[in-house]
Design a protein around this motif. Structure first.
Motif, mmCIF file in Angstrom:
data_model
loop_
_atom_site.group_PDB
_atom_site.id
_atom_site.type_symbol
_atom_site.label_atom_id
_atom_site.label_comp_id
_atom_site.label_asym_id
_atom_site.label_seq_id
_atom_site.Cartn_x
_atom_site.Cartn_y
_atom_site.Cartn_z
ATOM 1 N N ALA A 82 0.825 -1.207 0.000
ATOM 2 C CA ALA A 82 0.000 0.000 0.000
ATOM 3 C C ALA A 82 0.860 1.259 0.000
ATOM 4 O O ALA A 82 0.597 2.211 -0.749
ATOM 5 C CB ALA A 82 -0.940 -0.011 1.214
ATOM 6 N N VAL A 83 1.895 1.284 0.826
ATOM 7 C CA VAL A 83 2.775 2.447 0.879
ATOM 8 C C VAL A 83 3.531 2.616 -0.433
ATOM 9 O O VAL A 83 3.629 3.727 -0.984
ATOM 10 C CB VAL A 83 3.751 2.327 2.061
ATOM 11 C CG1 VAL A 83 4.786 3.432 2.016
ATOM 12 C CG2 VAL A 83 2.999 2.382 3.375
ATOM 13 N N THR A 84 4.069 1.529 -0.952
ATOM 14 C CA THR A 84 4.852 1.608 -2.185
ATOM 15 C C THR A 84 3.999 2.091 -3.352
ATOM 16 O O THR A 84 4.407 2.987 -4.109
ATOM 17 C CB THR A 84 5.458 0.238 -2.500
ATOM 18 O OG1 THR A 84 6.238 -0.215 -1.392
ATOM 19 C CG2 THR A 84 6.339 0.310 -3.733
ATOM 20 N N SER A 85 2.811 1.527 -3.519
ATOM 21 C CA SER A 85 1.951 1.923 -4.643
ATOM 22 C C SER A 85 1.453 3.355 -4.489
ATOM 23 O O SER A 85 1.393 4.097 -5.470
ATOM 24 C CB SER A 85 0.768 0.953 -4.752
ATOM 25 O OG SER A 85 1.206 -0.364 -5.016
ATOM 26 N N SER A 86 1.084 3.747 -3.288
ATOM 27 C CA SER A 86 0.582 5.114 -3.092
ATOM 28 C C SER A 86 1.658 6.155 -3.365
ATOM 29 O O SER A 86 1.384 7.198 -3.981
ATOM 30 C CB SER A 86 0.038 5.269 -1.670
ATOM 31 O OG SER A 86 1.074 5.071 -0.714
ATOM 32 N N GLU A 87 2.879 5.892 -2.950
ATOM 33 C CA GLU A 87 3.951 6.854 -3.188
ATOM 34 C C GLU A 87 4.402 6.840 -4.649
ATOM 35 O O GLU A 87 4.827 7.875 -5.172
ATOM 36 C CB GLU A 87 5.116 6.574 -2.252
ATOM 37 C CG GLU A 87 4.767 6.799 -0.792
ATOM 38 C CD GLU A 87 5.989 6.983 0.067
ATOM 39 O OE1 GLU A 87 7.101 6.703 -0.424
ATOM 40 O OE2 GLU A 87 5.831 7.402 1.225
ATOM 41 N N ARG A 88 4.328 5.703 -5.308
ATOM 42 C CA ARG A 88 4.612 5.688 -6.744
ATOM 43 C C ARG A 88 3.613 6.547 -7.500
ATOM 44 O O ARG A 88 3.987 7.265 -8.430
ATOM 45 C CB ARG A 88 4.567 4.254 -7.269
ATOM 46 C CG ARG A 88 5.800 3.420 -6.943
ATOM 47 C CD ARG A 88 5.618 2.013 -7.460
ATOM 48 N NE ARG A 88 6.759 1.169 -7.123
ATOM 49 C CZ ARG A 88 6.806 -0.137 -7.322
ATOM 50 N NH1 ARG A 88 5.754 -0.767 -7.848
ATOM 51 N NH2 ARG A 88 7.883 -0.828 -6.991
#
Length: 518
Positions: free
Chosen positions: A457-463
């Protein structure tokens, strides 16, 4: 009867009107929509309603707890009530749910038969093996053994000859009472650098077995934390590197010391010599072993009360730690300079591992009365400590992802000319689904899968938030679009508009002209 010339003229007028109307129809019906469609900002659809619902998402942690009773620890009247399961739910402010399963120890009789063998083990780990169930304990679950305090099976604390999981007396570089700031809760890489600072190589020939120490002490600890992030370890030796703060001399002890208020000023001058942070794309944790120069030996670190720190070390949140390693004064007796110094890596790694635990927020809790925690493993971290770290990181990741998605949705809603590509939209959808999955897994007590989902979730949201395509048309508003296309369309539009206006006037005039009656 009308003349042939007048008829031809009327026919030309009709043809002109039809041509003007045809061109106007083509421009209005086909040209303007085509131009508007080809010049509009592409915005893929986003789940705005689901993103707004994340703010009201209630996180619920479910912790499976197994309480194992021995026969002598439960009264006879209550033994018939076992086994049973109770669910305790509370909100403070994060809602958590404890699913407590109470049962008898099936292997209790076998343990009693081998009581002398259990006493000879002398290890809480081996005693737990005797009391444990055959199945492996899942992540996020806790097991509590209730043993009578008069039982000879009660395991005693056992300390190994390895670095302990905690080390008292590690001084903080700033306010010791401040809460330790955790590292970034994103699944990324961390670079750990061990540096030996020898400011006086003419007096000290320092040798340290950093490779063996990392392989024996640090690498098992990092392997246990491989779920939190990827780690790389390197080392270096820096000569003529001083701390940048002049220590003060204490005549009473004939030694030098660094006061607690001067510790923050030590880091900046040393950091400029390290060079690892500038060359790395990941957060860097620095651990410095400083051998004082002969003119300032021995050198000690004092706490805020003026007492010497037992470990002679201090740490700085999010940065790392520094340990001062004094040379034994006996080494200078009858020895020529430089004196050969062999670093005791066991003592050094005890401090560095304790600082590493603190930097990751792994602090030793207060022991309840008559309770005994399972002893530290060779990795330097216990399973319940890792579970608590994963719980904290999962909640932090979900909070970070929710905040990022909410900010992105608000930004895209306010600025209409930001491009939203399909890959950005897919990352947003993936982040929203990962947040929802992580919340469901936490509520079900599946800690490992919940943590993996929170990382996604963190990785996709920041991407999605930091995608460079979002800025392509950010500085090309609609007024600039019209300013560019008006000079192109105006020369073509003026004749068409004038023709339409002339047709409108002639048609209006013909409507008002009275008809002749024969």
């Amino acid at each position: 009867m009308a003349a042939p010339g007048a008829a031809a003229t009327d026919l030309e007028v009709v043809r002109g009107k039809r041509a003007a109307l045809f061109f106007a129809a083509v421009v209005i019906v086909l040209g303007l929509p085509l131009w508007w469609k080809t010049t509009e900002t592409y915005r893929a659809p986003l789940p705005y309603s689901q993103i707004s619902g994340l703010n009201s998402l209630q996180l619920r942690l479910m912790v499976p707890v197994t309480v194992v009773f021995t026969q002598e620890s439960v009264p006879l009247d209550d033994q018939e009530k076992l086994p049973f399961t109770v669910v305790h739910e509370r909100e403070i402010p994060l809602k958590y749910k404890l699913k407590i399963k109470c049962r008898f120890q099936k292997a209790y009789r076998r343990a009693m038969d081998h009581e002398e063998e259990a006493l000879s083990l002398g290890s809480i780990q081996e005693a737990e093996t005797m009391f444990a169930e055959p199945s492996e304990q899942a992540e996020g679950s806790l097991t509590v053994y209730v043993i009578s305090e008069h039982s000879s099976l009660l395991p005693q604390p056992h300390f190994r000859g390895e670095p302990s999981s905690t080390q008292p007396g590690v001084q903080a570089a700033f306010d010791p009472q401040m809460p330790l700031a955790s590292l970034t809760p994103v699944f990324i890489g961390y670079e750990i650098t061990f540096s030996l600072l020898n400011p006086d190589p003419k007096s000290h020939d320092v040798h340290w077995d950093i490779e063996g120490a990392v392989r024996r002490y640090v690498q098992p600890f990092l392997n246990a934390l491989r779920a939190v992030g990827n780690f790389s370890v390197d080392s270096q030796i820096l000569y003529y590197a001083v701390l940048g703060v002049n220590p003060r001399f204490d005549p009473a002890s004939s030694s030098y010391y660094l006061a607690a208020h001067s510790l923050p000023h030590v880091i900046n001058p040393v950091e400029s010599r390290l060079g690892s942070s500038a060359a790395s794309l990941y957060p860097v944790l620095n651990f410095l072993l400083y051998v004082p120069e002969l003119a300032h030996s021995p050198l000690y670190i004092q706490d805020k009360d003026g007492a010497p720190v037992a470990t002679n070390a201090f740490h700085s949140p999010r940065w790392g730690g520094i340990m001062v390693y004094n040379v034994d004064p006996k080494a200078y007796n009858g020895s020529e300079l430089p004196v050969r110094v062999k670093v005791d890596m066991v003592r050094v790694m005890e401090v560095f591992l304790a600082q590493l635990r603190l930097l990751f927020g792994i602090a030793q809790p207060q022991l309840p009365p008559k309770c005994l925690f399972s002893g530290p493993k060779s990795e330097g971290i216990m399973s319940w400590e890792l579970d608590r770290l994963l719980w904290a990181r999962s909640v932090e990741n979900l909070a970070t992802a929710t905040t990022t998605l909410t900010s992105l949705a608000q930004l895209l809603g306010k600025i209409s000319n930001i491009v939203i590509k399909d890959d950005v939209a897919s990352e947003v959808y993936r982040a929203v689904a990962a947040v929802q999955k992580a919340a469901e897994e936490l509520a079900s007590g599946h800690l490992a899968s919940a943590f993996v989902a929170s990382q996604e979730a963190v990785t996709s949201s920041e991407r999605a938030f930091f995608d460079p395509s979002l800025l392509h048309l950010l500085y090309f508003p609609d007024d600039q679009k019209f300013a560019i296309y008006i000079p192109l369309f105006l020369p073509m539009a003026v004749p068409i508009l004038l023709s339409l206006f002339k047709i409108f006037l002639e048609t209006r005039k013909s409507w008002k002209k009275p008809e002749k009656i024969d």
